[in-house]
Design a protein around this motif. Sequence first.
Motif, mmCIF file in Angstrom:
data_model
loop_
_atom_site.group_PDB
_atom_site.id
_atom_site.type_symbol
_atom_site.label_atom_id
_atom_site.label_comp_id
_atom_site.label_asym_id
_atom_site.label_seq_id
_atom_site.Cartn_x
_atom_site.Cartn_y
_atom_site.Cartn_z
ATOM 1 N N ILE A 104 0.873 -1.174 0.000
ATOM 2 C CA ILE A 104 0.000 0.000 0.000
ATOM 3 C C ILE A 104 0.912 1.227 0.000
ATOM 4 N N GLU A 105 0.716 2.127 -0.965
ATOM 5 C CA GLU A 105 1.584 3.286 -1.111
ATOM 6 C C GLU A 105 0.775 4.575 -1.122
ATOM 7 N N ALA A 106 1.339 5.606 -0.519
ATOM 8 C CA ALA A 106 0.722 6.928 -0.535
ATOM 9 C C ALA A 106 1.833 7.961 -0.711
ATOM 10 N N GLY A 107 1.557 8.981 -1.489
ATOM 11 C CA GLY A 107 2.568 10.008 -1.699
ATOM 12 C C GLY A 107 2.089 11.070 -2.663
ATOM 13 N N PHE A 108 3.009 11.891 -3.090
ATOM 14 C CA PHE A 108 2.644 12.972 -4.006
ATOM 15 C C PHE A 108 3.722 13.118 -5.068
ATOM 16 N N GLU A 109 3.348 13.698 -6.186
ATOM 17 C CA GLU A 109 4.303 14.022 -7.237
ATOM 18 C C GLU A 109 4.079 15.457 -7.694
ATOM 19 N N TYR A 110 5.145 16.081 -8.131
ATOM 20 C CA TYR A 110 5.070 17.445 -8.652
ATOM 21 C C TYR A 110 5.300 17.395 -10.156
ATOM 22 N N GLN A 111 4.433 18.077 -10.916
ATOM 23 C CA GLN A 111 4.554 18.098 -12.366
ATOM 24 C C GLN A 111 4.650 19.545 -12.844
ATOM 25 N N GLU A 144 6.892 8.547 -22.551
ATOM 26 C CA GLU A 144 7.078 8.898 -21.139
ATOM 27 C C GLU A 144 8.166 8.006 -20.556
ATOM 28 N N PHE A 145 9.095 8.620 -19.838
ATOM 29 C CA PHE A 145 10.214 7.897 -19.245
ATOM 30 C C PHE A 145 10.263 8.237 -17.757
ATOM 31 N N ILE A 146 10.310 7.204 -16.924
ATOM 32 C CA ILE A 146 10.356 7.400 -15.474
ATOM 33 C C ILE A 146 11.380 6.442 -14.882
ATOM 34 N N GLY A 147 12.191 6.946 -13.968
ATOM 35 C CA GLY A 147 13.141 6.118 -13.244
ATOM 36 C C GLY A 147 13.179 6.513 -11.782
ATOM 37 N N VAL A 200 10.552 3.742 1.255
ATOM 38 C CA VAL A 200 10.386 5.025 0.572
ATOM 39 C C VAL A 200 10.787 4.851 -0.880
ATOM 40 N N LYS A 201 10.001 5.459 -1.794
ATOM 41 C CA LYS A 201 10.308 5.447 -3.218
ATOM 42 C C LYS A 201 10.397 6.884 -3.721
ATOM 43 N N ILE A 202 11.417 7.185 -4.505
ATOM 44 C CA ILE A 202 11.517 8.486 -5.150
ATOM 45 C C ILE A 202 11.680 8.247 -6.653
ATOM 46 N N PHE A 203 11.214 9.203 -7.471
ATOM 47 C CA PHE A 203 11.334 9.045 -8.914
ATOM 48 C C PHE A 203 11.361 10.399 -9.600
ATOM 49 N N ASP A 232 4.153 19.399 -26.261
ATOM 50 C CA ASP A 232 3.969 19.659 -24.832
ATOM 51 C C ASP A 232 4.871 18.718 -24.051
ATOM 52 N N THR A 233 5.607 19.266 -23.102
ATOM 53 C CA THR A 233 6.510 18.471 -22.273
ATOM 54 C C THR A 233 6.123 18.656 -20.809
ATOM 55 N N ILE A 234 5.992 17.539 -20.098
ATOM 56 C CA ILE A 234 5.652 17.565 -18.680
ATOM 57 C C ILE A 234 6.769 16.863 -17.910
ATOM 58 N N TYR A 235 7.460 17.616 -17.058
ATOM 59 C CA TYR A 235 8.467 17.037 -16.182
ATOM 60 C C TYR A 235 7.816 16.703 -14.840
ATOM 61 N N LYS A 236 8.257 15.608 -14.242
ATOM 62 C CA LYS A 236 7.621 15.164 -12.996
ATOM 63 C C LYS A 236 8.633 14.512 -12.064
ATOM 64 N N GLY A 237 8.307 14.545 -10.800
ATOM 65 C CA GLY A 237 9.106 13.885 -9.781
ATOM 66 C C GLY A 237 8.258 13.708 -8.536
ATOM 67 N N GLY A 238 8.565 12.722 -7.712
ATOM 68 C CA GLY A 238 7.709 12.489 -6.544
ATOM 69 C C GLY A 238 8.350 11.578 -5.522
ATOM 70 N N ILE A 239 7.646 11.415 -4.415
ATOM 71 C CA ILE A 239 8.084 10.565 -3.315
ATOM 72 C C ILE A 239 6.887 9.829 -2.753
#
Length: 368
Positions: A67-74, A308-311, A323-326, A355-362
């Motif tokens: 079960i995961e909860a968190g937020f990301e900023y775009q 879309e590329f996420i790491g 904890v997960k960060i990306f 259109d380009t959307i950059y994102k990151g989160g925890i």
Amino acid sequence: MEKRKEISISFFFLKFLTALIFFNGFFQSVLSKEVNFYQANKRLGNDDKSKNSIYKFFHSIYKNKPIEAGFEYQYWIPEDIGKVNLESAGLIVLNLKALNLLTFRTTLNSLRDNPTSHDKIIKQESSDKESYVSIMASIPIIPTRKFFDWNFDIEAYGQAEKFTSTLNPKEQIFYHDFNGVTYTLNSGEKRTFETNFIEFGIGVSKEETDNIFNKIYKMFIGIYYQEYQKPYTPQIRDYELYPNHIFFTKFQSYGARILVKYENDPYQKGFFGRFEGKLGRGKMKFTSSIEMNQLLNENESIWFMSGEFIGGYKKFISNKLYVKIFIGADIRIFVVGYKDSSGITIDSENATNRDTIYKGGIFLGYVL
């Protein structure tokens, strides 16, 4: 407007009720098999075996599932427009992921300036869809792999991410709303717009486990539909067809979607990644009666491509808590495709919009 809103709300509850009926009927059919198995074993005197079968059925659903909860900023960077500055505000997305079965997402707008009475937000035509699309972020509507021993699931998904942007003219321009009404805006006369990136689709997904490297690989292949609306001036290869005219353009596309991702075993730390690609037909409507195809030649058409590329990295802080960060980027391009005797040529150099959307989160997660 009120009537349209009531119809939209009614439609949402109708879809929700239909989904409940489907899930109820589906799980009732599955549970009925377990109950029949339980009764058969009870008649044979195998009470322990019958009780264990029902326990194992429910236990298999959540065992070793996180079960995961968190937020990301775009942060959204729209296509550059020569005669105006189009500035977007960042976006915060709250996430809740349960048992690798359901993902709930909701967005929080982060307007830099609150609009006043003379600077109200101009909303896109389809903004009412956001309320029900955003709650179905990832739903295996028929988990065939779990219940029928097939090697794939039938999965539906949807998302709606709401951005705001401010249009600030550098000189006098003409703004055309989607209904075709024209307004004259002088330098410094700002307008604030709402843009919902709405997308949903369906397809088949398959998941494999690599016992050597403790990795879980997933692939999704299916179809999608997406739309959004934003201020735009018609252009091809950075050449603006109507430099002093801005349209609240609706962008639409539909086609094929493929997703590949790998992640760690539930109790394993390490890197994870994801790639998503789309290719399909596109449509760009400047107003309800004018669209981009009317400006093209007979052998030209609008296409859409995206990647879309996420790491990220996963780190345990206790036996079950992690904890997960990306970080990642989502690039969406509408292009003009050319048809000749050899087929259709689709090249990103012939872009009409990017259109380009950059994102990151925890995220904070817990393994059950």
